[in-house]
Each structure stands twice: as structure tokens, then as C-alpha cells.
Motif scaffolding. Structure first.
Motif: not given
Length: 118
Positions: A88-114
Motif C-alpha cells: 500500500x506504499x506503492x505510489x509516486x512520491x513528490x518532494x516539496x519546498x516551502x520557503x519561509x516566511x510563507x509568501x505563497x510559493x510551493x515548489x515540487x519535484x518531478x516525482x519518483x515511483x516507488x
């Protein structure tokens, strides 16, 4: 512009381990909140784990005790150590970065399959 490059996904059997890595460009890493989401086929993307700039961590209940999130600010990299993997852990995993202080920007990785086979 922040770019995230993920690695470490793959095919394993149930009970085995994987470590995901997410390397970030730019100079905002040290002060950012970081984390991982995953998306299984036919399901919505769900939160997996997060870590603050002060290394406070949070996990979804289904992975507590099995997954560990960590960060290396010197390498601009966030990790997800996944032990005792289940199908049940099978999925595409995505990392993210939220610069602080939060200004509305969230950056995502391309995803890696597990993929975890039973």
C-alpha cells in the motif's frame, strides 16, 4: 527559481527499505519547510511527512514508525528513509519546498515511483 531533483525510487519487495532523496537548487533551502507527498493510482495526492527549518517532523499515521524524514542543509537535500515497506506504499512520491516566511510559493519535484510487491 527553485528546482528539485528526486532520486531513490524503485521496485522492492514487502518488508524491504528504500531511501528517497530530493536535492534543491537555490539559496532558500535552509529556511524552508520541506516534505513529501505521494499519489497512488486512482487516488488523490496525500501528505506523507514534513520537516521544518528547526527539524520538527510530522508524519501521516500510516507511516509512523516506518518512515523517517531528515534534511541536510549543507547538501540542500531532504531524505525519506522508508523501512518495512508495504504494497500500500506503492505510489509516486513528490518532494516539496516551502520557503519561509510563507509568501505563497510551493515548489515540487518531478516525482519518483516507488513500487512494493507482495
Amino acid at each position: 527559481q527553485v528546482q528539485l531533483v528526486e532520486s531513490g525510487g524503485g521496485l522492492v519487495q514487502a518488508g524491504e527499505s528504500l531511501r528517497l532523496s530530493c536535492a534543491a537548487s537555490g539559496n532558500i533551502f535552509r529556511s524552508s519547510a520541506l516534505g513529501w507527498y505521494r499519489q497512488a493510482p486512482g487516488k488523490q495526492r496525500e501528505f506523507v511527512a514534513s520537516i521544518t527549518s528547526g527539524s520538527v517532523t510530522n508524519y501521516v499515521d500510516s507511516v509512523k514508525g516506518r518512515f523517517t524524514i531528515s534534511r541536510d542543509n549543507a547538501k540542500n537535500t531532504v531524505y525519506l528513509q522508508m523501512n518495512s515497506l508495504k504494497p500500500e506504499d506503492t505510489a509516486v512520491y513528490y518532494c516539496y519546498v516551502v520557503p519561509q516566511p510563507f509568501a505563497g510559493n510551493v515548489y515540487w519535484g518531478q516525482g519518483t515511483q516507488v513500487t512494493v510487491s507482495s
